[in-house]
Design an enzyme around this catalytic site. Structure first.
Site, PDB file in Angstrom:
ATOM      1  CB  CYS A  74      -0.884   0.091   1.208  1.00 59.29           C
ATOM      2  SG  CYS A  74      -1.918   1.485   1.285  1.00 59.29           S
ATOM      3  CB  CYS A 205      -4.888   3.477  -4.929  1.00 57.30           C
ATOM      4  SG  CYS A 205      -4.231   1.950  -5.177  1.00 57.30           S
TER       5      CYS A 205
END
Length: 265
Positions: A74, A205
């Site tokens: 992430c 993201c």
């Protein structure tokens, strides 16, 4: 248990740093509880960082999605961790270990930057119909699974409905994927992402931005140098190749914002 609520370009997390011994919990369940938007703190994920070494500066990072699943990569969680390590320890450069992979990180005036490794890109992996038009998704692994569709207008896409459909596509079973819709803006990109594990569209993201640039570069839509990726938060990320490994490693950088902090009983 002291926590920070922090976001990287709109991708928000509950962050615990250097917890005291004896505070171990079932972090998957805690992620579901704390990330709940109506009954918890509210976040896309829960992040736990642990300082391993001061010299060289190294931290272990665990990230759990809002549904309790483990995130293998992430980018924005890593960027938020680096920001907190800079605030707590004064580090400007560090190594972050997530799911067995070491990522470089740096904190400087133009934002917080971390590295992502890009694997093989598989063109035309899956197809679906968007706005009555057959649309292909290319796949790109950036530490986690992503597919990317180049579309004419990302704002016209029902990102949740289409994203959920593609995320569960049988061709991508059993893991599923994160789903990105990307529009070319003449050398820059505009993106919307449906994130697996959050099971919703997120405002940003980091690993998705890297996947978008990798796919768009393969298609000749952007160069591989300092590509601006505009997201739903209005806080763009920048993706650039790593100087030492330009063919497989990218930097992704941008703003990190500390929203508030608190103590959980």
């Amino acid at each position: 248990m002291h926590f920070r609520k922090i976001h990287g370009a709109g991708n928000d997390f509950v962050l615990f740093s250097n917890l005291e011994p004896g505070t171990e919990k079932d972090w998957a369940k805690e992620a579901e509880r704390l990330c709940a938007r109506r009954t918890g703190v509210g976040a896309d994920g829960l992040v736990i960082s642990k300082l391993v070494s001061n010299t060289p500066a190294t931290l272990e990072v665990d990230c759990y999605n809002a549904d309790g699943s483990v995130a293998t990569m992430c980018g924005n969680a890593l960027r938020c961790t680096a920001w907190a390590a800079h605030r707590d320890h004064g580090f400007t450069e560090m190594s972050l270990l997530m799911a067995g992979v070491t990522h470089e990180a740096t904190v400087r005036g133009d934002g917080v930057w971390v590295t992502a490794e890009v694997g093989e890109i598989q063109p035309r992996r899956v197809q679906t119909v968007i706005d009555s038009r057959p649309t292909w998704f290319d796949s790109a692994h950036t530490g986690t699974e992503h597919v990317v569709a180049i579309v004419n207008d990302v704002d016209s896409i029902d990102a949740v409905t289409v994203g959920r459909l593609v995320r569960h596509h049988t061709a991508l079973a059993p893991l599923g994927t994160n789903v990105n819709f990307v529009q070319s803006l003449g050398g820059e990109l505009k993106i919307r992402t449906y994130e697996r594990g959050v099971e919703a569209e997120t405002l940003s993201c980091g690993s998705g931005a890297v996947a978008a640039v990798a796919v768009a570069a393969l298609r000749g839509l952007v160069s591989k140098r300092d590509v601006t990726v505009h997201n739903r938060a209005g806080e763009p990320l920048t993706v650039r190749p790593h100087a030492d490994r330009p063919d497989r490693t990218f930097w992704v950088g941008g703003p990190v914002t500390h929203t508030f902090e608190g103590v959980l009983a």
